[in-house]
Design an enzyme around this catalytic site. Structure first.
Site, PDB file in Angstrom:
ATOM      1  N   PHE A 142       0.803  -1.222   0.000  1.00 57.75           N
ATOM      2  CA  PHE A 142       0.000   0.000   0.000  1.00 57.75           C
ATOM      3  C   PHE A 142       0.837   1.273   0.000  1.00 57.75           C
ATOM      4  O   PHE A 142       0.331   2.351  -0.203  1.00 57.75           O
ATOM      5  CB  PHE A 142      -0.940   0.017   1.211  1.00 57.75           C
ATOM      6  CG  PHE A 142      -1.880  -1.152   1.248  1.00 57.75           C
ATOM      7  CD1 PHE A 142      -2.779  -1.373   0.221  1.00 57.75           C
ATOM      8  CD2 PHE A 142      -1.840  -2.061   2.295  1.00 57.75           C
ATOM      9  CE1 PHE A 142      -3.634  -2.454   0.239  1.00 57.75           C
ATOM     10  CE2 PHE A 142      -2.698  -3.151   2.330  1.00 57.75           C
ATOM     11  CZ  PHE A 142      -3.592  -3.341   1.294  1.00 57.75           C
ATOM     12  N   ALA A 148       5.009   3.164   1.291  1.00 59.21           N
ATOM     13  CA  ALA A 148       6.261   3.043   2.038  1.00 59.21           C
ATOM     14  C   ALA A 148       6.077   3.512   3.482  1.00 59.21           C
ATOM     15  O   ALA A 148       5.181   4.290   3.796  1.00 59.21           O
ATOM     16  CB  ALA A 148       7.334   3.877   1.351  1.00 59.21           C
ATOM     17  N   ASP A 153      -4.964 -10.043  10.781  1.00 56.95           N
ATOM     18  CA  ASP A 153      -3.684 -10.250  10.100  1.00 56.95           C
ATOM     19  C   ASP A 153      -2.569 -10.339  11.141  1.00 56.95           C
ATOM     20  O   ASP A 153      -1.512  -9.748  10.994  1.00 56.95           O
ATOM     21  CB  ASP A 153      -3.415  -9.113   9.110  1.00 56.95           C
ATOM     22  CG  ASP A 153      -2.287  -9.449   8.122  1.00 56.95           C
ATOM     23  OD1 ASP A 153      -1.925 -10.642   8.023  1.00 56.95           O
ATOM     24  OD2 ASP A 153      -1.774  -8.535   7.477  1.00 56.95           O
ATOM     25  N   ARG A 163       5.356 -10.664  11.554  1.00 56.72           N
ATOM     26  CA  ARG A 163       5.767  -9.516  10.718  1.00 56.72           C
ATOM     27  C   ARG A 163       4.994  -8.256  11.098  1.00 56.72           C
ATOM     28  O   ARG A 163       5.425  -7.139  10.801  1.00 56.72           O
ATOM     29  CB  ARG A 163       5.561  -9.839   9.228  1.00 56.72           C
ATOM     30  CG  ARG A 163       4.111 -10.017   8.830  1.00 56.72           C
ATOM     31  CD  ARG A 163       3.863 -10.387   7.389  1.00 56.72           C
ATOM     32  NE  ARG A 163       2.457 -10.723   7.204  1.00 56.72           N
ATOM     33  CZ  ARG A 163       1.933 -11.919   7.429  1.00 56.72           C
ATOM     34  NH1 ARG A 163       2.718 -12.905   7.823  1.00 56.72           N
ATOM     35  NH2 ARG A 163       0.648 -12.152   7.265  1.00 56.72           N
ATOM     36  N   ASN A 164       3.832  -8.423  11.737  1.00 55.11           N
ATOM     37  CA  ASN A 164       3.013  -7.288  12.153  1.00 55.11           C
ATOM     38  C   ASN A 164       3.125  -7.009  13.651  1.00 55.11           C
ATOM     39  O   ASN A 164       2.243  -6.388  14.248  1.00 55.11           O
ATOM     40  CB  ASN A 164       1.546  -7.515  11.771  1.00 55.11           C
ATOM     41  CG  ASN A 164       1.335  -7.396  10.278  1.00 55.11           C
ATOM     42  OD1 ASN A 164       2.076  -6.669   9.611  1.00 55.11           O
ATOM     43  ND2 ASN A 164       0.366  -8.105   9.737  1.00 55.11           N
ATOM     44  N   ASP A 180      -0.160  -2.660  12.561  1.00 59.58           N
ATOM     45  CA  ASP A 180      -0.856  -2.914  11.304  1.00 59.58           C
ATOM     46  C   ASP A 180      -2.304  -3.337  11.500  1.00 59.58           C
ATOM     47  O   ASP A 180      -2.664  -4.504  11.382  1.00 59.58           O
ATOM     48  CB  ASP A 180      -0.115  -3.967  10.464  1.00 59.58           C
ATOM     49  CG  ASP A 180      -0.365  -3.719   8.980  1.00 59.58           C
ATOM     50  OD1 ASP A 180      -1.460  -3.245   8.642  1.00 59.58           O
ATOM     51  OD2 ASP A 180       0.538  -3.991   8.182  1.00 59.58           O
TER      52      ASP A 180
END
Length: 460
Positions: free
Chosen positions: A205, A207, A311, A315-316, A329
């Site tokens: 979506f 940077a 989600d 990584r989040n 996130d």
């Protein structure tokens, strides 16, 4: 009617400048965000911390207003002047009679994919075709824009090649200006005080930059696509309601050539990379359990608010300077619901009922949390190693579950298996998981303490 006192942790917005504080008082400028630390013994006074400088001092309640959470409101729009697919004559009817500079933007009916800027000049409406080419928008092949927000911002300040600057938007019926609401509630940041530094992450979506806002190091997620920016406005709305030590904190939003979501900077990056680059020699089992507990506490808070993350994955999860893990996130976060947004789902982290029947709930977050636990105790390995996404779908549906990572405490693997119960109702709640993890942490700390004492006694 007397105003209720504010509790510690309440965020406030300064109503004006206080540049020459007396000893013990806090200096601030209009629009600065301050957090109440404690109620003072002096009536109407509080000890507050400046969110940017970190300084603490006395403030008077009459000089600040409480920062309000934004309501989740589908009518909130970053582009209230966008009227969708209407014809030229319809646009004229809406705009006239009026003074110069009233404008709206519509979809082009004659040229699908293009837009039309309609603006009043000398009692008439002038229509400017906005051409979409090479992923940019232009009216005159001289000025190019990333999106409609960027274009409107430019022509509101510069006449350029159009007949007049854009002075006043004609708001589409049923919409509210997001800019106005963000400003009223204290969440709109001054773009001139935001500096962007190097890119620290890139998603589908946009940077993420490291930046600075009024002396404070921040992370800035930039979203240039106007449709995506509108979707992420919802994420921002949800984040204004949330305040917990294990959730990444929203500082505010800046609007300039799209949407900038400004959060606290998590200097140690995401949990996957943190674990992969350090490994067993640096990160102990007790520290892994601490990360697991941090995430569990953040998710327990979301659960109490009836919010579903959808989600959740390592990584989040981001790691702060002092090695605290915080859930981030919230792009997919929504109220506990069966509805789907037709998003591309992260198969290896998504519960079977969410993949198959699009049923998302706290219980599907619990499943994802089990996979995240596996990621933590495997030091950031990819789940379901060497299996394709189709294999994962099929085998999990048939009852397959991942084996315990190497050296994973048996009690933690038991928790993973509880999270991966096929029947959602049989999975534990986050508060139950937290209690069990706290017991595991206590046990592991005792075991490691005993090993250290044995080593000292044996002289090793």
């Amino acid at each position: 009617m007397a105003k209720m006192s504010w509790a510690a942790g309440t965020q406030c917005v300064a109503k004006g400048d206080h540049r020459k504080p007396k000893p013990g008082e806090l200096a601030y400028h209009k629009g600065d965000i301050l957090t109440i630390v404690v109620t003072s013994t002096k009536k109407g006074c509080y000890v507050a911390k400046h969110n940017s400088t970190g300084e603490e001092g006395l403030i008077n309640s009459t000089n600040v207003r409480e920062r309000e959470a934004l309501r989740v409101d589908p009518s909130l729009s970053l582009m209230p002047w966008f009227h969708g697919k209407i014809s030229g004559p319809e646009a004229v009817c809406k705009l006239l009679p009026s003074e110069d500079g009233l404008f709206l933007v519509r979809e082009s009916i004659r040229h699908p994919g293009d837009y039309v800027l309609c603006v009043t000049v000398a009692g008439k409406v002038v229509h400017y075709r906005v051409i979409y080419q090479d992923n940019k928008l232009t009216i005159d092949n001289t000025e190019y824009f990333y999106n409609l927000i960027d274009m409107i911002e430019f022509y509101s300040k510069n006449k350029g090649s159009i007949a007049t600057t854009l002075l006043k938007p004609l708001q589409k019926q049923g919409t509210k200006s997001a800019e106005l609401e963000l400003s009223k509630t204290g969440w709109l940041l001054d773009i001139s005080k935001l500096t962007l530094g190097e890119i620290i992450g890139e998603g589908e979506f946009g940077a993420v930059y490291e930046g600075e806002y009024m002396g404070q190091r921040v992370a800035v997620k930039t979203i240039k696509c106007d449709v995506t920016a509108q979707a992420f406005l919802r994420e921002t709305t949800v984040m204004t309601k949330l305040q917990h030590k294990n959730l990444v904190r929203l500082l505010g939003v800046a609007l300039h050539k799209g949407l900038h979501i400004v959060t606290e900077l998590m200097t140690k990056g995401n949990l996957v990379n943190f674990l992969r680059t350090r490994g067993r020699s640096v990160v102990s089992s007790v520290k892994l359990l601490r990360f697991a507990l941090d995430v569990c506490e953040g998710m327990e808070y979301l659960e109490s608010k009836k919010l579903v993350h959808r989600d959740l994955a390592a990584r989040n999860v981001l790691v702060s300077d002092d090695s605290v893990a915080k859930v981030s996130d919230f792009g997919l976060t929504k109220l506990d619901s069966k509805a789907s947004d037709n998003v591309k789902l992260p198969v290896k982290w998504t519960a079977p009922e969410a993949l198959k029947k699009e049923k998302f709930s706290t219980k599907s977050d619990i499943w994802s949390y089990g996979v995240l636990l596996w990621e933590i105790f495997s030091y950031g390995r990819q789940p379901y190693p060497k299996m394709s996404l189709n294999e994962v779908k099929e085998k999990v549906e048939e009852g397959y579950r991942m084996e315990a990572p190497d050296d994973c405490p048996p009690g933690v693997y038991t928790l993973m298996r509880m999270c991966w119960e096929q029947e959602p109702r049989r999975r534990p709640a986050f508060h139950k998981l937290r209690e069990k993890l706290e017991r595991e942490t206590g046990k592991l700390s005792l075991d490691q303490g005993s090993e250290c004492r044995e080593g000292v006694r044996s002289g090793s």
